[in-house]
Design a protein around this motif. Sequence first.
Motif, short mmCIF file in Angstrom:
data_model
loop_
_atom_site.label_atom_id
_atom_site.label_comp_id
_atom_site.label_asym_id
_atom_site.label_seq_id
_atom_site.Cartn_x
_atom_site.Cartn_y
_atom_site.Cartn_z
N VAL A 1 -5.74 7.53 3.89
CA VAL A 1 -6.22 6.38 4.64
C VAL A 1 -6.39 6.77 6.10
CG1 VAL A 1 -5.70 4.03 5.40
CG2 VAL A 1 -5.10 4.74 3.08
N VAL A 2 -7.54 6.41 6.66
CA VAL A 2 -7.76 6.58 8.09
C VAL A 2 -8.14 5.23 8.68
CG1 VAL A 2 -8.42 9.01 7.95
CG2 VAL A 2 -10.18 7.24 7.76
N VAL A 3 -7.74 4.99 9.92
CA VAL A 3 -8.07 3.74 10.61
C VAL A 3 -8.86 4.12 11.85
CG1 VAL A 3 -7.15 1.65 11.68
CG2 VAL A 3 -5.97 2.67 9.73
N GLY B 1 -11.31 4.36 4.55
CA GLY B 1 -11.39 4.12 5.99
C GLY B 1 -11.31 2.64 6.27
N LEU B 2 -10.52 2.28 7.28
CA LEU B 2 -10.35 0.87 7.65
C LEU B 2 -10.68 0.68 9.12
CD1 LEU B 2 -6.94 0.30 5.80
CD2 LEU B 2 -9.24 -0.30 4.98
N LEU C 1 -15.24 3.91 1.55
CA LEU C 1 -14.62 4.74 0.51
C LEU C 1 -15.39 6.05 0.44
CD1 LEU C 1 -12.59 5.02 -1.88
CD2 LEU C 1 -14.38 4.03 -3.33
N VAL C 2 -14.69 7.13 0.69
CA VAL C 2 -15.32 8.45 0.63
C VAL C 2 -14.76 9.17 -0.59
CG1 VAL C 2 -15.73 10.63 1.84
CG2 VAL C 2 -15.45 8.51 3.15
N MET C 3 -15.65 9.53 -1.50
CA MET C 3 -15.24 10.22 -2.72
C MET C 3 -15.14 11.71 -2.45
SD MET C 3 -15.05 7.62 -4.69
CE MET C 3 -14.98 8.25 -6.36
N ARG C 4 -14.01 12.27 -2.82
CA ARG C 4 -13.81 13.72 -2.74
C ARG C 4 -13.31 14.18 -4.11
NH1 ARG C 4 -9.40 14.15 1.86
NH2 ARG C 4 -8.45 12.91 0.23
N PRO C 5 -13.51 15.45 -4.43
CA PRO C 5 -13.06 15.93 -5.74
C PRO C 5 -11.57 15.75 -5.96
CG PRO C 5 -14.46 17.55 -4.63
CD PRO C 5 -14.19 16.45 -3.64
N PRO D 1 0.81 -1.22 0.00
CA PRO D 1 0.00 0.00 0.00
C PRO D 1 0.84 1.27 0.00
CG PRO D 1 -0.87 -1.57 1.58
CD PRO D 1 0.45 -2.13 1.08
N ALA D 2 1.99 1.25 0.68
CA ALA D 2 2.81 2.46 0.77
C ALA D 2 3.26 2.92 -0.62
CB ALA D 2 4.01 2.22 1.67
N MET D 3 3.55 1.94 -1.49
CA MET D 3 3.98 2.31 -2.85
C MET D 3 2.88 3.03 -3.60
SD MET D 3 6.02 -1.19 -3.83
CE MET D 3 5.95 -0.88 -5.58
N LEU D 4 1.65 2.57 -3.44
CA LEU D 4 0.52 3.22 -4.11
C LEU D 4 0.26 4.59 -3.51
CD1 LEU D 4 -1.91 3.07 -6.08
CD2 LEU D 4 -3.23 2.12 -4.19
#
Length: 152
Positions: free
Chosen positions: A18-20, A41-42, A31-35, A7-10
């Motif tokens: 990412v929030v936990v 969120g995990l 999954l929160v879509m923002r412009p 994931p860090a590479m992406l």
Amino acid sequence: MQPPANPAMLLAHAPIDVVVLDWPPELSGVLVMRPHGPVIGLNRRHSPERRHFSFWHEVGHYLIHRPRLPSGLLACPHPASPRTADLELEREADIFAANVMMPADWVRRSHRRQSTLQALARDFGVTPTAMMRRLRELGLRPVASTAAGGFR
Ligand SMILES: [Zn+2]
């Protein structure tokens, strides 16, 4: 050696945050879509292996389903039930995550060498449940599930 599903590479190259957070156990990811890019969120209460899978599941939603997603929030229950709003989307995101984390060639090669389901799951950084499902998808016989021994 694990496949390079890091994931860090992406995250270093994509506008994904990412929030936990502490959630009920039945909620795996959001999954929160923002412009300017999505937030994934995990669930802090899930194991690192489950969160890893959930991360790639949400990335799958973002990459595959973004044009079809309404703006706002997509919440992913686990396990998906017949009441889940769109089982097809959930299945596609699971397939994406499984292919990123457990590429078919890697799994087949490892399956020839490993004696236990736990060892395979550990090598790929996934839960035994996820590995079992992947083996079945690939038409491979599940390996012995005992920690010691196996078929040697
Ligand atoms: Zn989902």
